[in-house]
Design an enzyme around this catalytic site. Structure first.
Site, PDB file in Angstrom:
ATOM      1  N   ASP A  47      -0.573 114.916 -40.506  1.00 56.92           N
ATOM      2  CA  ASP A  47      -1.394 113.795 -41.071  1.00 56.92           C
ATOM      3  C   ASP A  47      -0.610 113.290 -42.241  1.00 56.92           C
ATOM      4  O   ASP A  47       0.261 113.905 -42.749  1.00 56.92           O
ATOM      5  CB  ASP A  47      -2.787 114.269 -41.374  1.00 56.92           C
ATOM      6  CG  ASP A  47      -3.773 113.604 -42.200  1.00 56.92           C
ATOM      7  OD1 ASP A  47      -3.957 112.461 -41.711  1.00 56.92           O
ATOM      8  OD2 ASP A  47      -4.058 113.814 -43.334  1.00 56.92           O
ATOM      9  N   ASP A  63      -5.425 117.944 -43.364  1.00 57.62           N
ATOM     10  CA  ASP A  63      -6.353 118.255 -44.641  1.00 57.62           C
ATOM     11  C   ASP A  63      -7.783 118.092 -44.276  1.00 57.62           C
ATOM     12  O   ASP A  63      -8.593 118.490 -45.382  1.00 57.62           O
ATOM     13  CB  ASP A  63      -5.979 117.734 -45.780  1.00 57.62           C
ATOM     14  CG  ASP A  63      -6.203 116.315 -45.872  1.00 57.62           C
ATOM     15  OD1 ASP A  63      -6.010 115.526 -44.739  1.00 57.62           O
ATOM     16  OD2 ASP A  63      -6.701 115.961 -46.911  1.00 57.62           O
ATOM     17  N   ASP A  76      -2.237 111.198 -45.566  1.00 59.03           N
ATOM     18  CA  ASP A  76      -2.892 111.384 -47.045  1.00 59.03           C
ATOM     19  C   ASP A  76      -3.492 112.688 -47.012  1.00 59.03           C
ATOM     20  O   ASP A  76      -4.237 113.100 -46.174  1.00 59.03           O
ATOM     21  CB  ASP A  76      -3.989 110.143 -46.943  1.00 59.03           C
ATOM     22  CG  ASP A  76      -3.518 108.808 -46.869  1.00 59.03           C
ATOM     23  OD1 ASP A  76      -3.289 108.312 -47.690  1.00 59.03           O
ATOM     24  OD2 ASP A  76      -3.270 108.309 -45.827  1.00 59.03           O
TER      25      ASP A  76
END
Length: 233
Positions: free
Chosen positions: A13, A175, A15
């Site tokens: 991922d 995250d 961000d």
């Protein structure tokens, strides 16, 4: 003609995983919602807002402020956000500590790398370019690359295909709940990082492995995860 063998693949991922973009997301979002007279959001609000792209983030900011967002205002506000974010890029955004060393180690071990993000392409790719990260990735798929996005399994599966990866030897690193669910939906092992923007403790999302820093993401951990996944298949 012999077909090219599929590669082991680590998917990241963007961000909150590869890059800490929080300060710039908050800055551009506050610039955007100020046009509607909304009070600024804070970093603590960010975990409730991010994960599905800029349009959804704007809508969630209005909901957070208990303010109606007319449908006709969404596109102008989205363009305001995009213009501000692109103009400031990379701003204060920086790769997380240890990520460069991890990408180098995985690459040197013969593991192909890719990005799978819900961030739109006109924001994700230039950001990675400005931070000098694009050279690491065989594929970068974004929130508008396909007609679907995380947590839809097809976003990960499409990323694997574009990167020439082997679905039986791929992992997802992220995250947020979207990353972990997408990996689960695609039957791909997941690694959850604790330093991103999730508003739910990572351990509660039940990834296969939780790490607190990138020093833990070694080629040996990759092999352990894909071997475990293959045994369970």
């Amino acid at each position: 003609m012999t077909s090219r063998p599929l590669s082991p693949l680590a998917i990241f991922d963007l961000d909150g995983t590869l890059v800490d973009t929080a300060a710039d997301l908050v800055s551009s979002l506050n610039h955007t919602i100020a046009a509607a007279g909304l009070a600024p959001v804070t970093y603590d609000d960010l975990t409730h807002l991010v994960g599905q792209g800029a349009r959804v983030m704007i809508k969630r900011a209005f909901a957070l402020r208990e303010t109606e967002l007319p449908e006709a205002d969404i596109d102008p506000l989205y363009e305001r956000f995009i213009t501000h974010y692109r103009a400031e890029m990379p701003g204060e955004s920086r790769p997380y500590p240890g990520i460069i060393e991890t990408l180098d180690a995985l690459s040197q071990a013969g593991i192909t790398l890719a990005v799978c993000t819900n961030k739109t392409e006109i924001l994700a790719v230039p950001l990675l370019e400005k931070l000098g990260l694009t050279r690491y990735f065989a594929a970068i798929t974004c929130g508008d690359t396909f007609a679907f996005r995380k947590p839809d399994a097809r976003h990960i599966l499409g990323t694997i295909e574009k990167a020439g990866g082997d679905v039986q030897r791929s992992i997802m690193v992220g995250d947020s709940i979207n990353d972990i669910l997408a990996a689960r939906n695609a039957a791909v092992p997941s690694i959850g990082v604790t330093f991103g923007y999730t508003d739910v403790p990572m351990v509660e999302l039940e990834p296969d492995v939780v790490i607190d820093d990138f020093a833990a993401l070694t080629p040996a951990l990759f092999e352990k995860l894909v071997s475990k996944g293959a045994a369970a298949a």
